[in-house]
Design a protein around this motif. Structure first.
Motif, PDB file in Angstrom:
ATOM      1  N   GLU A 262       0.824  -1.204   0.000  1.00 28.01           N
ATOM      2  CA  GLU A 262       0.000   0.000   0.000  1.00 28.01           C
ATOM      3  C   GLU A 262       0.861   1.257   0.000  1.00 28.01           C
ATOM      4  N   GLN A 263       1.880   1.233   0.856  1.00 28.58           N
ATOM      5  CA  GLN A 263       2.711   2.422   0.931  1.00 28.58           C
ATOM      6  C   GLN A 263       3.442   2.669  -0.376  1.00 28.58           C
TER       7      GLN A 263
ATOM      8  N   PRO B  60      -6.075   7.303  -3.859  1.00 23.55           N
ATOM      9  CA  PRO B  60      -5.567   5.947  -3.581  1.00 23.55           C
ATOM     10  C   PRO B  60      -6.676   4.936  -3.885  1.00 23.55           C
TER      11      PRO B  60
ATOM     12  N   ASN C 111       0.253   2.746  -3.371  1.00 21.62           N
ATOM     13  CA  ASN C 111      -0.982   3.460  -3.123  1.00 21.62           C
ATOM     14  C   ASN C 111      -2.229   2.727  -3.633  1.00 21.62           C
TER      15      ASN C 111
END
Lengths: 388, 470
Positions: A4-5, B27, A8
């Protein structure tokens, strides 16, 4: 999480098997359909699409309360944009409205569809659903009679397998299977040898079935005074009666007796479509009915339901005979029903006579409009309080 | 597990390409679901929403079409931050690639188009809360009661004012005061005295106008009822507010259908061209893409029309005419132009400004009407075609209804007006909606519209529907 980091985004797949929301609300929608059916029963029962459906299981009928009404534009009166292949010209036909029968009047809440003329559609309802709602309110009177007339048939069904039996009835497949298994236990992959112990025989059992038969003697006045509306009412009634009796009896037969001054047995087609001229003598139909019972339907084997539909305009001199014959018919049948299609608020000559009959098997009802078919059904097949 | 890995890899690559093109999105949260879940979300428009039979009906219809192989949703994307996208678990990898490219462009649109600027980005949570509150009201007041109230609201849910800047309604209490004051001043026939005094009479008129509720025609029927209805209980006002919030959230999607789908289709094509596909994958993609962007003879496919207009804009601004250069266009700025368009326009201005005569001719667009039993082509002039498309998009495609008077006949009756623009209302439907409005308002409800060229007033007084020519 590192994913995720870095990027994204997250991809996940969960177990959704307990997510039932859509199904729950779908069920609520179905409940609403059932409610609407129940509320509209008087209208639905005489709905033409059903009566003329010839036994189709699902019919299209308008159920108005299920629409999601909005303030919206009239699709038929507005212009629309489309696209051609490059050769379209003014005047080309791009679509056609569906058949005349199903345009206006019938609507269910589909929004303006992707095809012109389809923005109205009707709800599909299975006849079974309507039956379910309707028949719940009905009961067959004088059911104790029915038990007497039940006859017992014996049938033979091959539905058992045993180790002993007639050689002619040997079940080869099962025999071989048993042999195979036994040989396999000994470590041999083969069918032979087959021992006596492997033999399997098909065997029968005797089945006792209670056979119940009902016959409806549909009598109708076809004299000049009976118009299309009166016949339609009678037709709707007999349609539902047939269906209702079928839920109670294994087979239901119909005899159609048309009468004016004389009576004759006719086909269903002729019964509902043909009109005759002249006056009315109702007793002729009752004589015919008695004759038919005599010839084909012994009361010991059949449950007999004579039903007579008329507009009540009988020759006054005939009324006395009628009452006598009705009593004779009642002796042989489960019940006698008289339906009068009479839009006026006065008693007809025949009804005046029948009012005096006080007999548990005799039922009469005056139908004024389409919705009365439902009320007539309820009156004829009234639920009575259970006796203890 | 390797499937998920492959998917993750594909998403990584596509995200990279999309960023390279300048797409700007929130996101992303991708969720792989079975068909009935996707169809539930599709029917409700949200992963969690309040319970109502109309969603069940919609779900049943969509699921049935899927089961019969008539139509299929491949994806569902929610306007939120982070942005949720739901993928069907039976999608092939290539299907998913197309969908992800498509979804990223949708998300870019949600984030950058001006119409979406006011939409709540936490609507997933908000609607979940709404669903819980309504479920609670069902417990307290009974399912039937809540359902019948929801039925009534849903019939007019689209009649809100989605303007980006709007004024507040005047407060109710202050209004009543003014009314009382003027009443005290005047006797029953006092107004006759002022007939010959022009200056004075215009003054009293002003006072009168102030009293009127609403002071000027009010577009937000939902808000008006919420503020002024004497019928509603607190929980009903609460539900009304929540329903209005939901509609405000969905409204920009109604307003930008053509643009949004056009934009997403434009980009999935561009992005897919950048990927390294095998021949068989290319074929499968081409087939899928053709299925999505396909013109229809009897309606407008927003995917197709949208992509064609965007491509046309790019083309024209890459090669500007002399007139355009005189007006300050530089050559080869087509890409920049379409990014500007996606930010500033909604369907109405998009079509009015950019559907050109040449494009209408090239795409062979026409108008058709019902003539007898046939639907026939009646017009091919581009102005007519364009204006018809625009008028269909006005107010999200819904008739424009305003509240004219909340105290009609001095009896607290509600007077609504349909801003007639050439298309008649569906009367059968209208006659069912007015009783719903009555249920919310509690007093007689009137609606003025035009039928067959004549001004007509429909009234529902709680018992019967009346129709009269004005």
């Amino acid at each position: 999480m590192s994913n995720e980091q870095e990027h994204n985004f997250v991809v996940s797949q969960e177990n959704w098997s307990l997510h039932r929301k859509g199904y729950q609300d779908q069920q609520r929608h179905n409940e609403k359909i059932k409610d609407a059916i129940k509320k509209n029963l008087p209208d639905l029962v005489s709905e033409e699409n059903i009566i003329m459906s010839n036994g189709k299981d699902v019919v299209k009928i308008p159920i108005r309360s299920l629409d999601e009404y909005k303030i919206r534009y009239n699709y038929e009166k507005s212009k629309h944009v489309g696209q051609g292949n490059g050769d379209s010209e003014v005047g080309d036909v791009v679509a056609r409205a569906p058949g005349d029968g199903q345009q206006a009047g019938a609507g269910n809440g589909k929004k303006a569809g992707d095809k012109p003329g389809q923005d109205y559609y009707e709800s599909e309802v299975s006849i079974a659903e309507i039956e379910d709602a309707l028949f719940r309110e009905l009961e067959l009177p004088n059911l104790q009679e029915k038990e007497k007339s039940e006859i017992i048939t014996e049938k033979v069904e091959f539905n058992d397998v045993r180790k002993k039996g007639l050689m002619g009835n040997v079940d080869k497949k099962r025999t071989i299977l048993t042999a195979l298994k036994r040989n396999a236990r000994d470590g041999k992959a083969q069918i032979t040898p087959i021992y006596n112990d492997d033999l399997r025989f098909k065997t029968w059992n005797e089945v006792i079935r209670h056979d119940s038969k009902a016959v409806v003697l549909a009598m109708m006045d076809t004299s000049a005074s009976m118009g299309a509306f009166e016949k339609y009412i009678a037709r709707s009634f007999f349609f539902w009666m047939n269906r209702f009796l079928k839920t109670k009896y294994e087979s239901v037969e119909f005899e159609f007796i048309a009468h004016h001054t004389e009576a004759k047995v006719v086909t269903e087609e002729a019964f509902f479509s043909k009109g005759e001229s002249g006056g009315t003598i109702c007793s002729s139909a009752y004589y015919k009915a008695l004759e038919v019972i005599e010839e084909k339907y012994p009361p010991s084997r059949y449950n007999i339901y004579p039903f007579h539909f008329s507009d009540g305009e009988n020759i006054s001199s005939d009324n006395k005979t009628c009452i006598e014959l009705v009593h004779q018919l009642m002796e042989k049948s489960n019940m006698f029903g008289y339906g009068e299609v009479n839009g006026y608020n006065r008693y007809s000559t025949l009804m005046n006579a029948y009012k005096t009959i006080d007999h548990p098997k005799f039922k009469h009802y005056v139908l004024k409009e389409k919705a009365d078919v439902y009320h007539a059904m309820k009156s004829f097949f009234q639920k009575t309080a259970a006796r203890i | 597990m390797s499937e998920t890995k492959e998917l993750t890899k594909a998403i990584e690559e596509i995200t990279e390409v999309a960023k390279g093109f300048g797409l700007d999105f929130y996101p992303m949260r991708y969720e792989v679901c079975p068909a009935d879940i996707i169809y539930t979300f599709g029917a409700y428009g949200m992963p969690t929403r309040f319970t109502h039979w109309s969603f069940g009906k919609q779900f049943h219809k969509m699921k049935l079409q899927y089961d019969l192989g008539l139509s299929q949703i491949y994806e569902l994307v929610i306007n939120s931050d982070p942005c949720y996208a739901f993928l069907l678990n039976t999608n092939s990898l290539i299907q998913n690639k197309l969908i992800i490219a498509h979804v990223l462009a949708h998300c870019d649109f949600f984030k950058n188009n001006i119409r979406f600027a006011n939409t709540r980005k936490d609507m997933v949570e908000s609607m979940t809360a709404t669903a819980e509150r309504i479920a609670h009201y069902e417990m307290v007041h009974g399912k039937e009661e809540v359902e019948s109230f929801l039925d009534a609201i849903l019939s007019i849910q689209e009649h809100i004012d989605p303007s980006i800047v709007r004024f507040k309604l005047p407060p109710k209490a202050a209004d009543d005061m003014i009314e009382e004051d003027t009443h005290k001043k005047r006797g029953e026939y006092d107004d006759l005295w002022s007939l010959d005094q022009r200056g004075k009479s215009s003054q009293t008129k002003k006072v009168k106008r102030q009293k009127k509720i609403p002071p000027s025609p009010e577009k937000d029927l939902l808000l008006f009822i919420e503020e002024y209805s004497r019928e509603l209980e607190d929980w009903q006002r609460d539900v009304l507010t929540m329903m209005r919030e939901e509609m405000l959230y969905f409204w920009p999607q109604l307003e930008t259908k053509v643009m949004n789908e056009g934009w997403a289709s434009y980009w999935h094509q561009r992005i897919m061209r950048e990927l390294d596909l095998t021949s068989s994958e290319t074929l499968e993609y081409a087939k899928l893409n053709a299925g999505v962007v396909q013109p229809s003879r009897t309606s407008i496919n927003p995917y197709y029309l949208g992509i064609k207009i965007f491509e046309d804009i790019e083309e024209r601004y890459n090669n500007p005419t002399e007139e355009m250069i005189r007006n300050g266009c530089e050559p080869n700025k087509g890409r920049d132009k379409i990014f500007e368009v996606r930010e500033m326009e909604s369907d109405i201005s998009f079509i009015r400004n950019y559907l050109t005569k040449e494009l209408v001719a090239k795409e062979d667009m026409y108008l058709f009407e019902k003539k007898g039993r046939d639907y026939r082509i009646t017009e091919k002039d581009y102005v007519e075609v364009r204006d018809q498309l625009v008028s269909q998009r006005v107010n999200g495609g819904f008739p424009y209804i305003t509240v004219e008077n909340g105290d009609y006949l001095r009896n607290g009756e509600l007077y609504l007006r349909h801003g007639f623009e050439g298309i008649e209302l569906d009367i059968k439907y209208l006659e069912h909606v007015l009783p719903y409005v009555y249920q919310l308002w509690g007093r007689a409800v009137h609606l003025e519209t035009i039928i067959e060229g004549k001004e007509t007033l429909y009234t529902y007084d709680g018992k019967e529907m009346h129709k009269q020519r004005i």
